[in-house]
Design an enzyme around this catalytic site. Structure first.
Site, PDB file in Angstrom:
ATOM      1  N   LYS A  20      46.523  26.270  54.081  1.00 40.63           N
ATOM      2  CA  LYS A  20      47.615  25.917  55.019  1.00 40.63           C
ATOM      3  C   LYS A  20      48.888  26.663  54.658  1.00 40.63           C
ATOM      4  O   LYS A  20      49.059  27.128  53.526  1.00 40.63           O
ATOM      5  CB  LYS A  20      47.889  24.416  54.983  1.00 40.63           C
ATOM      6  N   PRO A 112      44.649  31.916  47.523  1.00 40.88           N
ATOM      7  CA  PRO A 112      45.231  32.185  46.199  1.00 40.88           C
ATOM      8  C   PRO A 112      45.439  30.908  45.379  1.00 40.88           C
ATOM      9  O   PRO A 112      45.836  29.879  45.926  1.00 40.88           O
ATOM     10  CB  PRO A 112      46.573  32.849  46.516  1.00 40.88           C
ATOM     11  N   MET A 117      49.280  27.275  49.011  1.00 45.02           N
ATOM     12  CA  MET A 117      48.503  27.200  50.249  1.00 45.02           C
ATOM     13  C   MET A 117      47.428  26.113  50.201  1.00 45.02           C
ATOM     14  O   MET A 117      46.570  26.049  51.083  1.00 45.02           O
ATOM     15  CB  MET A 117      47.849  28.552  50.542  1.00 45.02           C
ATOM     16  N   SER A 121      43.097  21.878  47.235  1.00 44.16           N
ATOM     17  CA  SER A 121      42.974  20.769  48.192  1.00 44.16           C
ATOM     18  C   SER A 121      41.879  21.073  49.212  1.00 44.16           C
ATOM     19  O   SER A 121      41.131  20.180  49.628  1.00 44.16           O
ATOM     20  CB  SER A 121      44.305  20.551  48.922  1.00 44.16           C
ATOM     21  N   ALA A 122      41.787  22.339  49.642  1.00 46.74           N
ATOM     22  CA  ALA A 122      40.723  22.730  50.585  1.00 46.74           C
ATOM     23  C   ALA A 122      39.355  22.549  49.932  1.00 46.74           C
ATOM     24  O   ALA A 122      38.399  22.091  50.580  1.00 46.74           O
ATOM     25  CB  ALA A 122      40.921  24.182  51.029  1.00 46.74           C
ATOM     26  N   ASP A 154      47.789  17.145  49.820  1.00 49.46           N
ATOM     27  CA  ASP A 154      47.405  18.156  50.807  1.00 49.46           C
ATOM     28  C   ASP A 154      45.943  18.058  51.246  1.00 49.46           C
ATOM     29  O   ASP A 154      45.511  18.797  52.126  1.00 49.46           O
ATOM     30  CB  ASP A 154      47.644  19.567  50.239  1.00 49.46           C
TER      31      ASP A 154
HETATM   32  P1  ATP Z   1      49.433  22.907  46.513  1.00 50.91           P
HETATM   33  O1  ATP Z   1      50.115  23.797  47.500  1.00 50.91           O
HETATM   34  O2  ATP Z   1      48.537  21.868  47.123  1.00 50.91           O
HETATM   35  O3  ATP Z   1      50.316  22.371  45.440  1.00 50.91           O
HETATM   36  P2  ATP Z   1      48.372  25.267  45.354  1.00 50.91           P
HETATM   37  O4  ATP Z   1      47.683  25.971  46.467  1.00 50.91           O
HETATM   38  O5  ATP Z   1      49.735  25.745  44.969  1.00 50.91           O
HETATM   39  O6  ATP Z   1      48.393  23.748  45.708  1.00 50.91           O
HETATM   40  P3  ATP Z   1      45.930  25.211  43.888  1.00 50.91           P
HETATM   41  O7  ATP Z   1      45.319  26.558  44.042  1.00 50.91           O
HETATM   42  O8  ATP Z   1      45.377  24.122  44.720  1.00 50.91           O
HETATM   43  O9  ATP Z   1      47.499  25.304  44.075  1.00 50.91           O
HETATM   44  O10 ATP Z   1      45.800  24.830  42.338  1.00 50.91           O
HETATM   45  C1  ATP Z   1      46.825  24.409  41.492  1.00 50.91           C
HETATM   46  C2  ATP Z   1      46.221  24.168  40.083  1.00 50.91           C
HETATM   47  O11 ATP Z   1      45.199  23.190  40.159  1.00 50.91           O
HETATM   48  C3  ATP Z   1      45.571  25.421  39.510  1.00 50.91           C
HETATM   49  O12 ATP Z   1      46.456  26.087  38.669  1.00 50.91           O
HETATM   50  C4  ATP Z   1      44.339  24.909  38.773  1.00 50.91           C
HETATM   51  O13 ATP Z   1      44.542  24.854  37.367  1.00 50.91           O
HETATM   52  C5  ATP Z   1      44.112  23.478  39.267  1.00 50.91           C
HETATM   53  N1  ATP Z   1      42.848  23.313  40.045  1.00 50.91           N
HETATM   54  C6  ATP Z   1      42.069  22.235  40.029  1.00 50.91           C
HETATM   55  N2  ATP Z   1      41.017  22.373  40.859  1.00 50.91           N
HETATM   56  C7  ATP Z   1      41.143  23.562  41.448  1.00 50.91           C
HETATM   57  C8  ATP Z   1      40.374  24.262  42.415  1.00 50.91           C
HETATM   58  N3  ATP Z   1      39.248  23.759  42.941  1.00 50.91           N
HETATM   59  N4  ATP Z   1      40.821  25.456  42.796  1.00 50.91           N
HETATM   60  C9  ATP Z   1      41.961  25.970  42.286  1.00 50.91           C
HETATM   61  N5  ATP Z   1      42.704  25.369  41.346  1.00 50.91           N
HETATM   62  C10 ATP Z   1      42.314  24.162  40.926  1.00 50.91           C
END
Ligand code: ATP
EC number: 2.7.1.148
Length: 320
Positions: A20, A112, A117, A121-122, A154
């Site tokens: 997202k 990423p 994004m 959560s996805a 999210d």
């Molecule tokens: P948001 O915007 O929801 O805060 P984000 O997109 O910035 O999330 P994510 O990629 O969801 O960040 O991941 C944040 C942290 O969560 C990562 O640094 C990782 O250590 C941990 N993590 C736990 N499960 C996962 C997963 N399935 N994929 C990616 N990271 C994960």
């Protein structure tokens, strides 16, 4: 007479779920419980995570990352244990399903990591739906959304997809009608930003300025109108993200990324969520493709996407 052993029939359910961007994100003051109330417009975009959930004879949950991932898996830090969001989603589903088996989750990462994004959560949303199908748990979409909210703010949106207004900590979702597409270029960074750290930085900046933010009450209706009409021009004037300056404080290069985007034809740019992914708005799909190509020539990692797209969907269900 020998009874033939019943052969375990493994089954794989494959689900894709979108990342997202936040087209608007208003952030309130730090609450006594440590969270912030937000008012946000979420847009699901055409960059998808995939989770293949395979039932296993051995009990328990295991997680691996698919070699088909478009992310450089050596460069990212993703736990494969019980702290992985997909693992946690499978554990919650196993608790509520009568016929849970062991399960292996293979995640194809495209969104990423720590990019703002909602990639993790996805994965969680995709896993909820995959395990629901695998174990015939028969939960309604509403019950799944309830479990999703337990996993993270999210996660319900990745399940729902489309366009939605998020209040509370982002988990109180109301779907918004927006059939028209808008076109974006995502510029991803080779580093991540920690969401809690970005929020803390915003609090610190506000405190230093003596600014007291109000509790957000809703989103600007003009944003929803622009999205409904697919009016990129109107949208370009009202994109807002309260977290953007905190992300830039932590990663000043984001300011350059926004500048490069706009000087190469983006009609507006915004840091997505807590960043560091930058979402650049383009006039149409042709402009978005051209912008992505230009930015790639500048050495940036850029990808043209569109939104809204549907939430988590089963793409195959196979008996092995
Ligand atoms: P948001 O915007 O929801 O805060 P984000 O997109 O910035 O999330 P994510 O990629 O969801 O960040 O991941 C944040 C942290 O969560 C990562 O640094 C990782 O250590 C941990 N993590 C736990 N499960 C996962 C997963 N399935 N994929 C990616 N990271 C994960």
């Amino acid at each position: 007479m020998n009874t033939p052993a019943v052969r375990f029939a493994a089954r794989t359910v494959r689900v894709k779920a979108p990342g997202k961007i936040n087209v608007s994100l208003d952030v309130g003051p730090l609450r006594p419980d440590g969270y912030h109330s937000v008012a946000s417009v979420y847009l699901a975009v055409s960059l998808y995570e995939e989770v293949a959930a395979t039932s296993t004879e051995t009990p328990g949950i295991t997680v691996s990352l698919s070699p088909g991932s478009t992310l450089d898996l050596d460069a990212v830090d993703i736990p494969l244990d019980a702290s992985n969001l997909a693992y946690r989603a499978a554990a919650i589903m196993a608790d509520v399903s009568e016929h849970a088996t062991g399960v292996h989750l293979e995640i194809t990462k495209r969104v990423p990591v720590a990019g703002g994004m909602g990639g993790g959560s996805a994965d969680a949303a995709a896993t909820l739906l995959a395990c629901d199908a695998l174990w015939n748990s028969g939960l309604s979409r509403e019950e799944l959304a309830h479990l999703a909210a337990e996993l993270g703010a999210d996660v319900p949106f990745s399940l729902l997809g489309g366009t939605a207004v998020g209040l509370g900590v982002g988990d109180q979702l109301s779907p918004a009608l927006a059939k028209a597409k808008t076109h974006w270029v995502l510029v991803t960074a080779d580093f991540g930003l920690s969401t809690p750290e970005v929020f803390r930085t915003l609090d610190r900046l506000r405190e230093a300025e003596g600014v007291h933010a109000d509790e957000p009450t809703g989103v600007d209706p003009h944003i929803l109108a622009a999205l409904r009409g697919g009016d990129a021009d109107a949208l370009s004037r009202i994109l807002v993200n309260d977290l953007q300056r905190a992300s830039i404080e932590l990663a000043p290069s984001l300011r350059d990324t926004l500048g490069i985007g706009e000087s190469h034809g983006a009609i507006a740019g915004i840091v997505s969520g807590s960043g560091p992914t930058v979402a650049l708005l383009a006039d149409d799909s042709v402009a978005a493709e051209a912008l992505a190509e230009d930015l790639q020539h500048q050495g940036l990692s850029a990808l043209a996407v569109h939104g809204p797209v549907p939430g988590a969907r089963i793409i195959s269900d196979t008996l092995l």
